[in-house]
Design an enzyme around this catalytic site. Sequence first.
Site, PDB file in Angstrom:
ATOM      1  N   GLY A 268      13.073  10.997   4.405  1.00  0.00           N
ATOM      2  CA  GLY A 268      14.476  11.141   4.421  1.00  0.00           C
ATOM      3  C   GLY A 268      15.271  10.884   3.099  1.00  0.00           C
ATOM      4  CG  HIS A 269      14.231   7.007   1.064  1.00  0.00           C
ATOM      5  ND1 HIS A 269      13.956   6.190  -0.046  1.00  0.00           N
ATOM      6  CD2 HIS A 269      12.807   7.009   1.364  1.00  0.00           C
ATOM      7  CE1 HIS A 269      12.843   5.924  -0.231  1.00  0.00           C
ATOM      8  NE2 HIS A 269      12.079   6.603   0.542  1.00  0.00           N
TER       9      HIS A 269
ATOM     10  CB  THR B 145      10.763   3.958  20.971  1.00  0.00           C
ATOM     11  OG1 THR B 145      10.210   3.512  22.078  1.00  0.00           O
ATOM     12  CG2 THR B 145      12.116   4.654  21.282  1.00  0.00           C
TER      13      THR B 145
ATOM     14  CB  CYS C 231       4.307  -4.899 -18.872  1.00  0.00           C
ATOM     15  SG  CYS C 231       5.626  -6.035 -18.486  1.00  0.00           S
TER      16      CYS C 231
END
Lengths: 393, 379
Positions: free
Chosen positions: B197-198, B234, B321
């Site tokens: 989604g993001h 849920t 790095c």
Amino acid sequence: MLLIRYGEIGLKGKNRPMFEKKLVYNIRNGLRRAGFKDFRVERKRGRILLSMSSVLDEEKAEAELRKVFGIVAISRVRQANSDIFDIQEVALGLLKGRQAGTFKVETRRTDKRFPLISPEVSRLVGGYVLENTDNLSVDVHHPDVVVDVEIRQEGVYVYTDSIRGIGGLPVGVNGKVHLLLSGGIDSPVAYWMSLKRGVEVEPIHFDSHPFTSERSREKVIDICKVLAGYTPESVALQLVYFTEIHKAIVLDVHADLGVTVMRRMMFRISEQIAKQRNGLALVTGESLGQVASQTLESMAVINDVVRLPVLRPLVGFDKEEIVLRSQNIGTYDISIRPYDDCCSLVVSSSPKTRPNLEQVLKAEEKLDVDGLVAEAIEKTQVIMVDRKGIESD
Amino acid sequence: MAYLDNSATTRPHEEVLRVMWEVYADHYGNPSSIHTRGLEAERIVRGAEEVLADMLNASPEEIIFTSGASEANNIAIQGIAKAYRRKGKHLVTSTFEHSSVLETMKALEKQGFEVTYVNPKANGMVSVKDIGKAIRKDTILVSLMHVNNEIGTIQSIEEIGRILGPGTFLHVDAVQGFGRVPLDVRRMGIDLLSLSGHKIMGPKGIGALYIRQGVRVAPVLYGGGQGHGLRPGTENVPGIRGLAEATRLWEVHGEEWSVRVQGLKEQMIAGLQGVGEIRINGDLERAVPHIVSVSFADVPGEVLVHSLAKEGVFVSTGSACSSKHKGSHVLHAIGLDERFREGTLRVSFSPMNTQRDVEMFLEAIGKVVPLLQKMKRRR
């Protein structure tokens, strides 16, 4: 009630009252900063007594006291009336409900008005405990627990289980120093070692953002948060603007002298900050021979720019010892976060391990040393860090 | 401020926030509850399945919601391996996949599976021929990303779909392509597809997995049976609603947005030509509009990112790095020269970016890169 004992400062002759006062002050301030409200700290003949309103608080306070320099041992104490029967009851109360094991009673009687002599008290108290418990026995040589009975003029104290404090001297009795703090493992340990000898420490961090990450600044602040747990006051972090110097060194100084010149700049700045803020010495986390730049020759060339004494408390430690200490202090996990100055442009693949002062002086001719130092100091920020983070005014 | 790190994450679209607020405030029921509030929430989830299915040309029962694409990749790859291990123990992927694919593959290798890692070509494309060569009789899965997240090349999914036999499934990590590039699971022969989604102006913490009907995926998580028993717990109803809204926005505006973003990309590439030694990575003819991968010679990427951030320009580098090997595994995989690899930036756009953002970027680059190059070359 907690009974706090201190060692070394007892030896300090005429200075003793000053040391004791400082320790009491540090304990008070430490507890207050840790959020304790209802407590009383009293100084009594070579001991400090801490009374809290609840036993639960006592347990939490114990954890705080274990981070106060100058404390050698802490015991939980019950007070008894100056009466053998009451002493017996209190001692029994302290031991009842313990796991099976052995004990012995030790008595010290400084209040000579008390009618029984010490061995008698020990015998009577021990006997009473034996009669009234069924899982304890006496062992005078190697007991699991020692019950101390102290009969003093101001009261009778019964206690068991002293836990060790961290020792050292109360922070502040030996003046102030300035420490060069990187995000690494060593300098926080050097910080702690300095505190231990009773000096107040102000850390100086050299910030080269954007050549280093903003997160390395966060890291240093997080380290200060941990260290603030050992200090009576919040930590006054000196955040030095080092970007211009970093840039100038990379552009104008030959790579293999870069680190040496950089350290010299750091020392110059640190000394000036120390002078402005009443610091009496500089402290570094350097050890000998750990990395190429930490040779005696290199130290000499770096040291050449300052007149203040430079203390290196880690000089006698191996890396493993430093790591272990940093783990115990609580800074290790922060120090090993990956974003330190790994991208530092100054680091050369082959730094000079034995730099020569003349070469270094020649290299520095290309830099406006005084101007750069003045600018860095002028742009230095002081950030007050306490255990929970940056303090806002 | 110019936020040009949209392949890391995007700022959610206002419409997305609005509909999510509504769900949080009013439709807070648990879809498993049997009362009215539960039913409302369940309808929202069903509705979202339809929106996603439409976008992919799938059917709603083929969509399950996950916490994001990493979870979707794990469920898909582990689930296929577990379900079809008797048919074969060989999998094929590329060397420049996302870590949630590569690490899952590594874990499977420890469990006795064999994995062939195909190297992309220097133009950032995995060749269909190389995939064909890697496939064996016992290959149960080919997993390949649709759009590479660092250089933006669009892989030849459809061609690969065509060469796979019925016993070999195709999983596509579509995080960078979903919404931005047309996707048709039927036409392209995709059996499983992960999305997030993001990355498309939707919320964080939500993603989805498409599983073609008839493909068996064995569960790797156990619980209350939600998500066809593959993703118990849920449902994140507000997140699901937000993902659906973002998807809908792309369905409506996608084409127009792509054209705009392509314009920004061209403006940027043109502007970069004056900066000296640079490389633009990946075949531009086969890349998405929203990602530009540019490498500067002799510049430490991480320092460059910090320096740009100081100028208010936010981008990312594949060459942190702190990671053990110099430069990203993606840039390594396409064989980019080390001198350039270290100084690679990924600039990624969202439709909210403007020409002014590109100008700011170019100004900052002009200011910072020459200095860093000079510093680096002094070492």
